[in-house]
Design an enzyme around this catalytic site. Sequence first.
Site, mmCIF file in Angstrom:
data_model
loop_
_atom_site.group_PDB
_atom_site.id
_atom_site.type_symbol
_atom_site.label_atom_id
_atom_site.label_comp_id
_atom_site.label_asym_id
_atom_site.label_seq_id
_atom_site.Cartn_x
_atom_site.Cartn_y
_atom_site.Cartn_z
ATOM 1 N N THR A 220 0.851 -1.197 0.000
ATOM 2 C CA THR A 220 0.000 0.000 0.000
ATOM 3 C C THR A 220 0.887 1.246 0.000
ATOM 4 O OG1 THR A 220 -1.931 1.028 1.034
ATOM 5 C CG2 THR A 220 -0.282 0.142 2.525
ATOM 6 N N ASN A 221 0.325 2.393 0.292
ATOM 7 C CA ASN A 221 1.111 3.625 0.327
ATOM 8 C C ASN A 221 0.650 4.472 1.510
ATOM 9 O OD1 ASN A 221 -1.134 5.406 -0.589
ATOM 10 N ND2 ASN A 221 -0.973 4.096 -2.392
ATOM 11 N N ARG A 222 1.223 5.642 1.650
ATOM 12 C CA ARG A 222 0.997 6.423 2.868
ATOM 13 C C ARG A 222 -0.294 7.235 2.871
ATOM 14 N NH1 ARG A 222 5.292 6.616 6.183
ATOM 15 N NH2 ARG A 222 7.338 6.070 5.323
#
Length: 413
Positions: A220-222
């Site tokens: 995933t990402n931030r």
Amino acid sequence: MTPHEARSPEGDRPFVVLGVSAGIAAYKAVEICRRLVDAGVHVAPVLTERATRFVGRATFDALGSEPAQTSVWDEASPIPHTRLGQRADLVLVAPATADLLARYAAGLADDLLTTTLIATAAPVVVCPAMHTEMWEHPSVRANLARLEARGVAVVPPEEGRLAGGDTGAGRMAEPATIVAAVLAMLEGGHGTGVGDLAGVRVLVSAGGTREAIDPVRFITNRSSGKQGHAVAEAAGRRGAEVVLVTTSSRSRPAGVQIVEVETAAEMEEAVLARATEVDVVVMAAAVADFRPKVAVDSKLHKADGIPDLVLEATNDILAELGRRRRNGQVLVGFAAETEDLPERARAKLVAKGVDLMVANDVSAPQVGFDHDTNAVTIFGADGSITDVPLATKAEVADALVDCIVPLLAPRRA
Ligand code: CTP
């Protein structure tokens, strides 16, 4: 004549049904009633039978704008259960007990309050109040999630002293907080035809997608979804009918239709299926550019060695929207950058065929991922540049809506 005047004899005053269910916090509903009336709202109190054990009906009779009601049988004719819901500009339930939330979520209509809730098309705000154990119970969480997914707004409870001397989460929000939320919603449009986005349909995407490696791991990402949710809230407040496609379970903007997704593929399907029906699409989501080519369906174990993660590209949803765009539709993209911001943002604007590209430098302090603040530059396809210096994400959302509104003018002409 406003829709409200057409429905009720209260003139310009907004009509609020104040639902009170059987919790000790019912005493705070008295204060809410008084403050709303003082603010110029027409308040119709509706108490459940059991709520009258906590606060007498006479108190609400005296403070409300009309006599309190508790039963569908209070008036001989016409039966008021649908009339109250039809007249309402907003229905507020404070306190909302676990039992009331369960009945409402299940669609039961076994007393005047739940019947009114089922019979109304107006925005609904619930203010849960209960003991911490109940507040944390999975059934309460599930019922609230169901209601939020239907666009019901929740003013969450606070931590503090509870009945019986316990302390914890579950205490109903303060009357001032609840009244402020109600007045803000009444002032805003929320698809009701008031505001500079009245009659406009807006689709917003938010949050980072999650791409499974196996049943327990994902890439995933931030992205937190905060900025996208703020855009959905601002658009709704300014009168738009809003659909929010989100990976985030954070608080849901009132009156907004929620579509929950997890992966880039789910987001693509949800967005493209709805894009033909809307006037504006704002892609605030951080969509994964790559995903594991194969998501194994049983957990990978250490003993089996380090897996070879083979990635494949996801489809670019925004670029696809740019290709499919129908006449007059406004497309907005986001670009999170760490260097060469103006060049990269402009290049993406052209490549994806959008009207506005909202760019931020996520390496700057207090900007972007997971912060409550942001600083952006909004590049327009017409060459315009709008700088929004460090501000709350809600303020950035309003600045973006300010840039969208003029682009809709030709469509509205
Ligand atoms: N976007 C999208 N689908 C993707 C990737 C991105 O719709 N698969 C959208 C995002 O929602 C955002 C915009 O495209 O509105 C820009 O995303 P960004 O990741 O910055 O652009 P990329 O084209 O992926 O470029 P980069 O190489 O910088 O990641």
